[in-house]
Design an enzyme around this catalytic site. Structure first.
Site, PDB file in Angstrom:
ATOM      1  CG  HIS A  53      -1.895  -1.141   1.218  1.00  0.00           C
ATOM      2  ND1 HIS A  53      -3.100  -1.090   0.557  1.00  0.00           N
ATOM      3  CD2 HIS A  53      -1.830  -2.382   1.768  1.00  0.00           C
ATOM      4  CE1 HIS A  53      -3.747  -2.244   0.711  1.00  0.00           C
ATOM      5  NE2 HIS A  53      -2.991  -3.045   1.437  1.00  0.00           N
ATOM      6  NE  ARG A  55      -1.938   3.245   3.680  1.00  0.00           N
ATOM      7  CZ  ARG A  55      -2.668   2.143   3.807  1.00  0.00           C
ATOM      8  NH1 ARG A  55      -3.484   1.775   2.826  1.00  0.00           N
ATOM      9  NH2 ARG A  55      -2.603   1.404   4.875  1.00  0.00           N
ATOM     10  CG  ASN A  85      -6.387   0.363  -0.197  1.00  0.00           C
ATOM     11  OD1 ASN A  85      -5.273   0.407  -0.711  1.00  0.00           O
ATOM     12  ND2 ASN A  85      -6.574  -0.035   1.045  1.00  0.00           N
ATOM     13  CG  ASP A 145      -5.882  -5.815  -0.041  1.00  0.00           C
ATOM     14  OD1 ASP A 145      -6.267  -6.872   0.454  1.00  0.00           O
ATOM     15  OD2 ASP A 145      -5.110  -5.026   0.541  1.00  0.00           O
ATOM     16  CG  HIS A 225      -4.042 -10.724   3.273  1.00  0.00           C
ATOM     17  ND1 HIS A 225      -5.336 -11.160   3.233  1.00  0.00           N
ATOM     18  CD2 HIS A 225      -4.088  -9.415   2.952  1.00  0.00           C
ATOM     19  CE1 HIS A 225      -6.124 -10.153   2.898  1.00  0.00           C
ATOM     20  NE2 HIS A 225      -5.379  -9.087   2.719  1.00  0.00           N
ATOM     21  CG  ASN A 271      -8.490  -7.142   7.237  1.00  0.00           C
ATOM     22  OD1 ASN A 271      -8.451  -8.318   6.907  1.00  0.00           O
ATOM     23  ND2 ASN A 271      -9.454  -6.326   6.829  1.00  0.00           N
ATOM     24  CG  ASP A 298      -1.598  -6.363   3.787  1.00  0.00           C
ATOM     25  OD1 ASP A 298      -1.818  -5.282   3.195  1.00  0.00           O
ATOM     26  OD2 ASP A 298      -2.434  -6.922   4.511  1.00  0.00           O
ATOM     27  CG  HIS A 302      -2.612   2.659   9.148  1.00  0.00           C
ATOM     28  ND1 HIS A 302      -3.660   3.121   8.383  1.00  0.00           N
ATOM     29  CD2 HIS A 302      -2.617   1.315   9.005  1.00  0.00           C
ATOM     30  CE1 HIS A 302      -4.272   2.098   7.811  1.00  0.00           C
ATOM     31  NE2 HIS A 302      -3.656   0.992   8.162  1.00  0.00           N
ATOM     32  N   GLY A 317      -3.470  -2.785  10.256  1.00  0.00           N
ATOM     33  CA  GLY A 317      -2.337  -2.810   9.326  1.00  0.00           C
ATOM     34  C   GLY A 317      -1.001  -2.554   9.977  1.00  0.00           C
TER      35      GLY A 317
END
Ligand SMILES: [Zn+2]
Length: 431
Positions: A53, A55, A85, A145, A225, A271, A298, A302, A317
């Site tokens: 990710h 972002r 995402n 995802d 995952h 997750n 993954d 954050h 996460g």
């Protein structure tokens, strides 16, 4: 740049020099070559992460394509697949082209965008899958995802569509009704801690459904995952039946267990959730025997405020790019379950093959792209924030001693890490 890596140990255990010229492996090094002494170092093909990710666009306070690329290079990666995402969601040709070109511009790693399966990840209508596949980003992996494509008809249509151009749907297997409000692995510990349970069957039921849909559609399915022993059993059955399914496991699901939730430290909130030690054992065995195809991080950055919150309010996460190789060494290599050739397979050639990323099928051969990671497997380090090169620090490994250290990462002949230090953006962009 012309490079000569002297005396590296290759994944097959042989020891030799590696000459790099014009971005590819060469027969012999030029006289002016920069020499890297690899005595005692293990060479691996550049690592490929099928599940990152980054972002950007939209959540640049957590990570950007540049900071995530730097985290990846520091961890020994030369290519990452960026999840969809973002905000806006990567559901159009415009967004995926933007992400890919930011990656090219920075040059630390190859950034391959993943396209959303459904518009806005809303699970209602298929996104512009064909337009993303035909775009300059040439998207081959599609995923919602973070959310599960839970509508069986949409999942079937997506599988049928991607099959027409050899794409793959990467499913986040989480039955939404079975996991409403879920906070950690379902079981005695969750009851004791007063946290809503996340049943294994919520993952396993979706995987069972989707392998059958993939079979019916003659399409490729990738499962993100996997986290439970039961998921491994379903996948084993599907593979024995000849279904074109591939599977990833994260480093943290190979090492950490649900017990860590007892601390109520939300760094361990992820997750899918951390599971029981029996699940960890099953995942390790399945990665060793090939039932699980790859390790994918993954990597989920954050901001501090969303992770230093009460467990129930905190984000799901963990960051993982910088620690992945060390965790795989701990869980798989130092336990004797996987050799370095196996690590090269699960962290480089296999993820590249699933994502249809070229240049990773003939590692170290003359003429093939020079993507290399040099590690010192005998080094040990207490993992701390200084080792995190991305924008976020939500790692579960801070303060833990981990084996292995990335000494050099070379992406298409360009060193991104040298002497254990990440090179500057100017140095990398300038070759
Ligand atoms: Zn996911």
């Amino acid at each position: 740049m012309t490079l000569l890596i002297k005396g590296a140990t290759l994944p097959d255990g042989t020891r030799r020099d590696l000459a790099i010229h014009d971005g590819v492996f060469a027969e012999a090094a030029a006289k002016c070559a920069t020499v890297i002494d690899a005595d005692g170092l293990q060479a691996l093909p550049g690592l490929v992460d099928l599940h990152t990710h980054l972002r950007e666009p939209g959540f640049e306070q957590s990570e950007t394509v540049l900071t995530g690329s730097r985290a990846a290079a520091a961890g020994g990666f030369t290519a990452v697949f960026a999840m969809a995402n973002t905000s806006p969601v990567a559901d159009t040709a415009g967004v995926v082209e933007q992400v890919a070109s930011l990656g090219d511009q920075h040059g630390y790693v190859t950034v391959r965008p993943i396209g959303a399966v459904t518009i806005g990840l809303a699970g209602e209508r298929l996104a512009e899958i064909g337009a993303m596949a035909r775009s300059r980003a040439a998207v081959r992996v599609f995923s919602d995802d973070g959310k599960c494509v839970h509508d069986a008809l949409l999942m079937r249509r997506a599988l049928e569509y991607v099959a027409t151009f050899d794409g793959v749907v990467a499913q986040h297997a989480q039955e939404p009704r079975l996991t409403e409000g879920a906070q950690m692995n379902e079981g005695a510990l969750a009851s004791e801690l007063g946290l809503a349970g996340w049943p294994a069957v919520a993952e396993e039921a979706i995987i069972a459904r989707d392998v059958l849909l993939a079979e019916a559609a003659s399409a490729r399915l990738h499962v993100c995952h996997v986290s439970t022993a039961g998921s491994v059993e379903v996948v084993r059955w599907a593979k024995a039946r000849g279904i074109a399914v591939t599977v990833e496991v994260t480093p943290h699901h190979l090492l950490l267990t649900e017990d860590l939730a007892s601390s109520y430290d939300a760094r361990y909130k992820v997750n899918p959730p951390l599971r029981r030690s029996e699940d960890v054992d099953a995942l390790r065995a399945a990665l060793a025997d090939g039932t699980i195809d790859i390790v994918a991080t993954d990597h989920a950055p954050h901001p501090v405020e969303t992770k230093e919150a009460a467990w129930a309010e905190a984000s799901f996460g963990m960051v993982g790019l910088e620690s992945a190789l060390s965790v795989v060494q701990t869980a798989m290599v130092d336990t004797g379950l996987l050799d370095w050739a196996g690590v090269a397979r699960v962290l480089s050639s296999a993820p590249a093959a699933i994502g249809r990323l070229g240049g990773y099928d003939a590692a170290f051969q003359v003429g093939s792209p020079a993507h290399v990671t040099l590690i010192d497997p005998t080094a040990r380090r207490t993992f701390d924030v200084a080792h995190l090169k991305g924008r976020s620090v939500n790692s579960p490994y801070l303060g833990i001693e981990l084996p292995g250290r990335v000494v050099a990462t070379i992406h298409g002949g360009v060193p991104t890490v040298l002497g254990g230090e990440l090179r500057s953006a100017e140095e990398v962009a300038g070759g």
